[in-house]
Scaffold this active site. Structure first.
Site, mmCIF file in Angstrom:
data_model
loop_
_atom_site.group_PDB
_atom_site.id
_atom_site.type_symbol
_atom_site.label_atom_id
_atom_site.label_comp_id
_atom_site.label_asym_id
_atom_site.label_seq_id
_atom_site.Cartn_x
_atom_site.Cartn_y
_atom_site.Cartn_z
ATOM 1 N N GLN A 179 21.592 12.998 -4.377
ATOM 2 C CA GLN A 179 20.329 12.509 -3.820
ATOM 3 C C GLN A 179 19.799 11.282 -4.555
ATOM 4 O O GLN A 179 18.727 10.783 -4.220
ATOM 5 C CB GLN A 179 19.283 13.629 -3.776
ATOM 6 C CG GLN A 179 18.717 14.048 -5.122
ATOM 7 C CD GLN A 179 17.820 15.264 -4.973
ATOM 8 O OE1 GLN A 179 18.271 16.367 -4.686
ATOM 9 N NE2 GLN A 179 16.523 15.084 -5.150
ATOM 10 N N SER A 228 4.774 14.584 -12.193
ATOM 11 C CA SER A 228 6.156 14.297 -11.809
ATOM 12 C C SER A 228 7.000 14.215 -13.076
ATOM 13 O O SER A 228 6.525 13.711 -14.107
ATOM 14 C CB SER A 228 6.217 12.958 -11.071
ATOM 15 O OG SER A 228 7.549 12.485 -11.022
ATOM 16 N N ALA A 235 12.931 19.323 -16.178
ATOM 17 C CA ALA A 235 11.814 18.580 -16.781
ATOM 18 C C ALA A 235 10.512 19.140 -16.207
ATOM 19 O O ALA A 235 9.684 18.428 -15.629
ATOM 20 C CB ALA A 235 11.934 17.072 -16.570
ATOM 21 N N LEU A 236 10.369 20.440 -16.374
ATOM 22 C CA LEU A 236 9.326 21.189 -15.668
ATOM 23 C C LEU A 236 7.927 20.869 -16.177
ATOM 24 O O LEU A 236 7.726 20.603 -17.362
ATOM 25 C CB LEU A 236 9.596 22.694 -15.800
ATOM 26 C CG LEU A 236 10.945 23.166 -15.267
ATOM 27 C CD1 LEU A 236 11.066 24.687 -15.409
ATOM 28 C CD2 LEU A 236 11.146 22.754 -13.813
ATOM 29 N N GLY A 241 3.178 21.386 -12.055
ATOM 30 C CA GLY A 241 3.459 21.371 -10.614
ATOM 31 C C GLY A 241 4.548 22.373 -10.273
ATOM 32 O O GLY A 241 4.401 23.211 -9.366
ATOM 33 N N HIS A 242 5.662 22.314 -11.018
ATOM 34 C CA HIS A 242 6.739 23.281 -10.795
ATOM 35 C C HIS A 242 6.236 24.717 -11.023
ATOM 36 O O HIS A 242 6.562 25.629 -10.271
ATOM 37 C CB HIS A 242 7.887 23.031 -11.776
ATOM 38 C CG HIS A 242 8.572 21.697 -11.628
ATOM 39 N ND1 HIS A 242 8.477 20.712 -12.577
ATOM 40 C CD2 HIS A 242 9.354 21.200 -10.642
ATOM 41 C CE1 HIS A 242 9.199 19.662 -12.199
ATOM 42 N NE2 HIS A 242 9.736 19.925 -11.027
ATOM 43 N N MET A 260 14.660 20.137 -10.295
ATOM 44 C CA MET A 260 15.614 19.325 -11.057
ATOM 45 C C MET A 260 15.255 19.341 -12.548
ATOM 46 O O MET A 260 15.688 18.477 -13.315
ATOM 47 C CB MET A 260 15.648 17.894 -10.521
ATOM 48 C CG MET A 260 16.120 17.841 -9.070
ATOM 49 S SD MET A 260 16.837 16.271 -8.584
ATOM 50 C CE MET A 260 15.455 15.189 -8.823
HETATM 51 P P1 AMP Z 1 11.704 18.192 -8.510
HETATM 52 O O1 AMP Z 1 12.072 18.894 -9.774
HETATM 53 O O2 AMP Z 1 10.990 16.913 -8.712
HETATM 54 O O3 AMP Z 1 12.854 18.117 -7.530
HETATM 55 O O4 AMP Z 1 10.631 19.127 -7.805
HETATM 56 C C1 AMP Z 1 10.916 20.483 -7.516
HETATM 57 C C2 AMP Z 1 9.834 21.011 -6.617
HETATM 58 O O5 AMP Z 1 8.571 20.911 -7.278
HETATM 59 C C3 AMP Z 1 9.713 20.215 -5.302
HETATM 60 O O6 AMP Z 1 9.470 21.138 -4.237
HETATM 61 C C4 AMP Z 1 8.517 19.339 -5.557
HETATM 62 O O7 AMP Z 1 7.821 18.975 -4.379
HETATM 63 C C5 AMP Z 1 7.662 20.251 -6.431
HETATM 64 N N1 AMP Z 1 6.722 19.445 -7.214
HETATM 65 C C6 AMP Z 1 7.021 18.407 -8.027
HETATM 66 N N2 AMP Z 1 5.891 17.869 -8.542
HETATM 67 C C7 AMP Z 1 4.867 18.580 -8.023
HETATM 68 C C8 AMP Z 1 3.446 18.499 -8.159
HETATM 69 N N3 AMP Z 1 2.854 17.581 -8.915
HETATM 70 N N4 AMP Z 1 2.696 19.401 -7.490
HETATM 71 C C9 AMP Z 1 3.286 20.339 -6.693
HETATM 72 N N5 AMP Z 1 4.614 20.465 -6.528
HETATM 73 C C10 AMP Z 1 5.393 19.588 -7.183
#
Ligand code: AMP
Length: 256
Positions: free
Chosen positions: A58, A182, A29-30, A33-34, A27
């Site tokens: 969602q 996050s 705001a990378l 983790g991404h 989503m």
């Molecule tokens: P999001 O942009 O929050 O929907 O996350 C996209 C993907 O990145 C999802 O599969 C998340 O589980 C993964 N993700 C988000 N934060 C982390 C993190 N700190 N470590 C590993 N994966 C992450």
């Protein structure tokens, strides 16, 4: 890096891919983790596609959706610099020609934990992931263990619908103080940001579940749940308007 903002262009791109395709849904705001998911995808795939779509279906709270961070220019720069082949940037009308009349619903696990506190959340997640799978047709798709319940629901959906896609799970990437990275961390105030790492510290501490909950409440968290699932302790707790989730192995003392 190709920047793709229509379904026709995505389908064309996909037809032109030779070799394997890895998909990393996000989503935006990378953060690191991404990027760890992107790295994992690049390690084994000939083509890596990242999607950036803040999926309205969602979100259970309008204010959470309205304030979701958007750092698109920086996101695109980061993705180009790590060698992503294509970034898919759809909008609501493109992804939901049916206006969300058709949905993917799981009726058991999706009702627990985050699902119990965010009605309809996982219907939105599973529906958009199914759409992305059908459009990108990846060989492998990458998801973080940070969203542990989501990861399990997606694995279950792939099995239930006989999708020929390998789901690759990637470990949680943390800040040096332990806070799970996050996109929502960007919205914490300076004071909340100082308290936030305690969520991980308390989850990992050698105390009972009820003590952990009391400790979190005493430092200002509003706790949605602390629950054990498949040998992991899952938690969701808010500081002000910002809801954080995390999970650790359980019983977990000294391990991550
Ligand atoms: P999001 O942009 O929050 O929907 O996350 C996209 C993907 O990145 C999802 O599969 C998340 O589980 C993964 N993700 C988000 N934060 C982390 C993190 N700190 N470590 C590993 N994966 C992450």
């Amino acid at each position: 890096m190709q920047r793709i903002d229509s379904i026709d262009r995505l389908l064309n791109y996909r037809e032109g891919c030779s070799g394997s395709v890895g998909l990393v849904p996000t989503m935006g705001a990378l953060h690191a983790g991404h990027l760890s998911l992107v790295d994992a995808a690049k390690d084994v795939n000939d083509n890596v596609v990242v999607s950036i779509f803040v999926n309205p279906t969602q979100f259970d709270k309008d204010s959470d959706l309205a304030h979701y961070p958007n750092t698109l220019a920086a996101d695109l720069e980061q993705l180009a610099s790590v060698g992503v082949d294509a970034v898919f940037l759809p909008d609501f009308a493109m992804m939901y020609p049916d206006n969300f009349q058709y949905q993917v619903t799981e009726t058991s696990l999706s009702q627990l934990y985050c699902g119990a506190h965010r009605p309809g959340h996982f219907d939105g997640v599973l529906s958009v992931v199914m759409k992305l799978f059908n459009l990108v047709k990846p060989d492998q798709a990458y998801f973080g263990e940070k969203d542990y319940q989501q990861l399990n629901l997606i694995k279950g959906m792939v099995e239930a619908f006989f999708l020929d896609i390998q789901i690759v799970s990637c470990p949680i990437i943390r800040e040096t103080d332990g806070l799970a990275m996050s996109s929502r961390n960007l919205r914490l105030t300076a004071i909340e940001r100082k308290i936030a790492p305690q969520l991980y510290a308390i989850l990992m501490s050698d105390s009972s579940l009820s003590d952990k909950k009391q400790q979190l409440i005493s430092i200002g968290f509003d706790v949605d749940y602390l629950e054990v699932m498949d040998g992991r302790l899952l938690a969701a707790a808010s500081l002000g308007d910002i809801r954080l989730i995390d999970n650790v192995p359980y019983p977990s003392v000294g391990v991550n």
